[in-house]
Design an enzyme around this catalytic site. Structure first.
Site, mmCIF file in Angstrom:
data_model
loop_
_atom_site.group_PDB
_atom_site.id
_atom_site.type_symbol
_atom_site.label_atom_id
_atom_site.label_comp_id
_atom_site.label_asym_id
_atom_site.label_seq_id
_atom_site.Cartn_x
_atom_site.Cartn_y
_atom_site.Cartn_z
ATOM 1 N N HIS A 1 -8.931 -11.640 -7.271
ATOM 2 C CA HIS A 1 -8.023 -11.339 -6.168
ATOM 3 C C HIS A 1 -8.504 -11.901 -4.833
ATOM 4 O O HIS A 1 -7.981 -11.546 -3.776
ATOM 5 C CB HIS A 1 -7.833 -9.818 -6.043
ATOM 6 C CG HIS A 1 -6.471 -9.432 -5.541
ATOM 7 N ND1 HIS A 1 -6.230 -9.112 -4.230
ATOM 8 C CD2 HIS A 1 -5.282 -9.325 -6.167
ATOM 9 C CE1 HIS A 1 -4.951 -8.803 -4.071
ATOM 10 N NE2 HIS A 1 -4.356 -8.928 -5.219
ATOM 11 N N ASP B 1 -5.155 -0.140 -1.142
ATOM 12 C CA ASP B 1 -3.731 0.038 -1.460
ATOM 13 C C ASP B 1 -3.406 -0.451 -2.864
ATOM 14 O O ASP B 1 -2.471 0.042 -3.494
ATOM 15 C CB ASP B 1 -2.868 -0.712 -0.447
ATOM 16 C CG ASP B 1 -2.871 -0.032 0.913
ATOM 17 O OD1 ASP B 1 -2.984 1.209 0.960
ATOM 18 O OD2 ASP B 1 -2.761 -0.735 1.931
ATOM 19 N N GLU C 1 -0.900 5.439 7.312
ATOM 20 C CA GLU C 1 -0.766 3.998 7.490
ATOM 21 C C GLU C 1 0.486 3.728 8.315
ATOM 22 O O GLU C 1 1.179 4.648 8.751
ATOM 23 C CB GLU C 1 -0.697 3.256 6.150
ATOM 24 C CG GLU C 1 -2.034 3.141 5.436
ATOM 25 C CD GLU C 1 -2.047 2.084 4.342
ATOM 26 O OE1 GLU C 1 -1.092 1.270 4.282
ATOM 27 O OE2 GLU C 1 -3.013 2.054 3.551
#
Length: 531
Positions: free
Chosen positions: A110, A171, A282
């Site tokens: 990632h 997240d 958030e």
């Protein structure tokens, strides 16, 4: 009369010969360099391992989530044990500076800009390690011991079997432990618990010399703090002990909108300083989105359906505050009262209050739902020119005015996150670099680009937009830092680390003196002096 012509011919001939020789020698140099980087040391082929080195199928290790950089390694190590990793690193260490070989640890792939790639080197597939198995320890101070290649989503499911869960998340949960701890690991829980690197009790590390060391704040403390947020520069995380807490079963998930950034930021800062208000805080920016609240109805319920149906988002710049309150079914009434009490003091647009209730697992793994949808449409494996910034509290209003008012024209290509965290929850002994204020904001431009497009959704447009944002920060604001940083020169890295640079150099010279590890970060080159 022919003499001048002869001279001209000779000059022309000499120039041709010199040009040809330069080209010829350049080709030889390129060829030699290619050959040197392509020669597989026989000792590497015969290295005794429980797992194996693959010298043929290496193309997958040359790609990552960012889909912008592609550097092929010589080999991919599929280790079955930590000793495989240690033996490979030690072997390359013992080859000394005469060897060009470097090593990069790759988790779930990632990375955004080739950070987990090793051109002509060895990439370690960290997900190959399956033993020892994950172990959850209950008691007054519960924790879980996990492999560095373990996915956070698997840790969630295993720890929940004991009614426990990690305190701090990202997240997106389909990332490896070693990957997030090498950066920081941040999400909406960070205001209270700090990033993931603030919730680690112990690590097992393989250094750039091939040494396997256990470390914590009490044992090998310098290595422990070096590796956390260290961008893979000091060692490979092969094992981690993560703090746990009692896990809830349900989540009240809330969204409200603001048209005024000052009110939005004021309420966010109010909430992160409040005791037991919400468990997750958030926010994100919405620019020129049509039918926004109607899109929310598929997952959320409007508190006032009539007023919500009248709200128009077209052409507006809005700021969404996203909140979560954890609870168990037996405590539902109390949780409702807490939510109502804390919402009462906020200055959001009343008609935009949306709520829903989901399981704890569904809330934490919410991004994976989007991933599945994007994969089904062939929109996951596209360029992701993300830009993540830490903005000091004192600079955030100027930043918002310029970036959200002038530079950014729409947010349809991916979310733009923005939320504050408390600096007191971060350990300044780690390698991560943050602004020097009590509160700072994460601003994350999580954009997806369409490779073939020349419009606002194209890669060139997004990169130019990122460049404008960075130039504005550099010229006008002070104290801004990149998160998941990417630079191409050591001078830029020196500026990034600031006062921490000398300590960073010292740690590198101790734990990876040949600069074998994580070459994709482009901080150091192998066998060059650290200066």
């Amino acid at each position: 009369m022919s003499f001048p012509k002869l001279v001209s011919f000779r000059e022309h001939n000499n120039l041709f010969i010199r040009g040809f020789m330069i080209l010829f020698l350049s080709c030889i140099a390129i060829r030699l360099n290619f050959c040197i980087s392509s020669i597989i040391p026989s000792s590497l082929r015969t290295l005794p391992l429980e797992g194996h080195l693959n010298f043929d199928d290496v193309s997958h290790a040359a790609r990552d989530f960012g889909n912008r950089y592609e550097h092929h390694p010589m080999a991919v190590l599929h280790p079955k044990s930590v000793s495989d990793i240690a033996a490979t690193i030690k072997h390359i260490w013992q080859m000394g500076p005469r060897s060009h070989l470097t090593i990069a640890a790759r988790g779930h792939g990632h990375s955004l800009q080739g950070q987990a790639q090793a051109h002509g080197g060895v990439v370690i597939n960290m997900e190959s390690i399956k033993t020892p198995e994950m172990q959850v320890y209950t008691g007054n101070h519960p924790y879980v011991d996990v492999s560095g290649g373990e996915l956070w989503v698997n840790i969630l499911h295993e720890s929940l079997r004991y009614g426990l869960a990690p305190k701090s998340w990202t997240d997106y949960l389909h990332l490896t432990v070693g990957g997030t701890l090498s950066n920081a690991g941040i999400s909406g829980q960070a205001f209270r618990h700090g990033p993931q690197i603030s919730n680690v009790q112990q690590l097992e590390i393989v250094t750039g010399k091939g040494e396997v060391l256990n470390c914590s704040t009490e044992q090998n403390g310098e290595l422990f703090h070096s590796v956390l947020g260290g961008l893979g520069q000091f060692g490979i995380i092969t094992r981690a002990r993560i703090s746990l807490e009692p896990a809830p079963t349900m989540v009240k998930w809330i969204r409200v909108l603001y048209a005024d950034f000052k009110a939005f930021a004021k309420d966010q800062e109010l909430l992160i300083s409040a005791e037991d208000a919400f468990d997750y805080i958030e926010g994100f920016v919405i620019i020129n989105r049509t039918g926004l609240l109607n899109n929310w109805r598929s997952s959320f319920n409007p508190h006032d359906p009539v007023q919500a149906s009248k709200f128009k988002s077209d052409g507006r710049t809005l700021f969404c505050l996203e909140l979560a309150k954890y609870f168990d079914p037996d405590d539902n009434d109390e949780a409702n009262q807490d939510v109502e009490k804390h919402l009462f003091h906020l200055n959001y647009i009343p008609s935009t209050l949306f709520l829903t209730e989901v399981t704890y697992v569904d809330f934490l793994d919410r991004v994976h739902v989007s991933e599945v949808k994007l994969r089904s449409k062939g929109l996951w494996d596209v360029p992701h020119p993300w830009l993540n910034l830490f903005i000091p509290r004192s600079q955030i209003h100027n930043f918002a005015e310029v970036v959200f008012g002038n530079i950014l024209t729409e947010t349809s290509n991916g979310p733009v996150l923005i939320y504050p965290v408390n600096t007191s929850k971060w350990d300044n002994r780690t390698s991560v670099v943050i602004p020097e204020e009590d509160i700072f904001y994460l601003v994350a431009f999580l954009t997806s680009a369409v490779p073939s497009s020349s419009g606002t959704d194209g890669l060139e447009h997004v990169l130019n937009q990122n460049k404008r944002i960075l130039e504005y920060c550099e010229k006008t604001l002070t104290g801004v830092k990149q998160y998941l940083p990417h630079y191409t020169t050591q001078e830029e890295w020196r500026d990034h680390f600031g006062p921490k640079w000398e300590l960073f150099l010292k740690r590198k010279s101790v734990f990876d003196p040949l600069a074998i590890l994580a070459p994709g970060q482009r901080i150091f080159q192998k066998a060059t002096a650290f200066s």
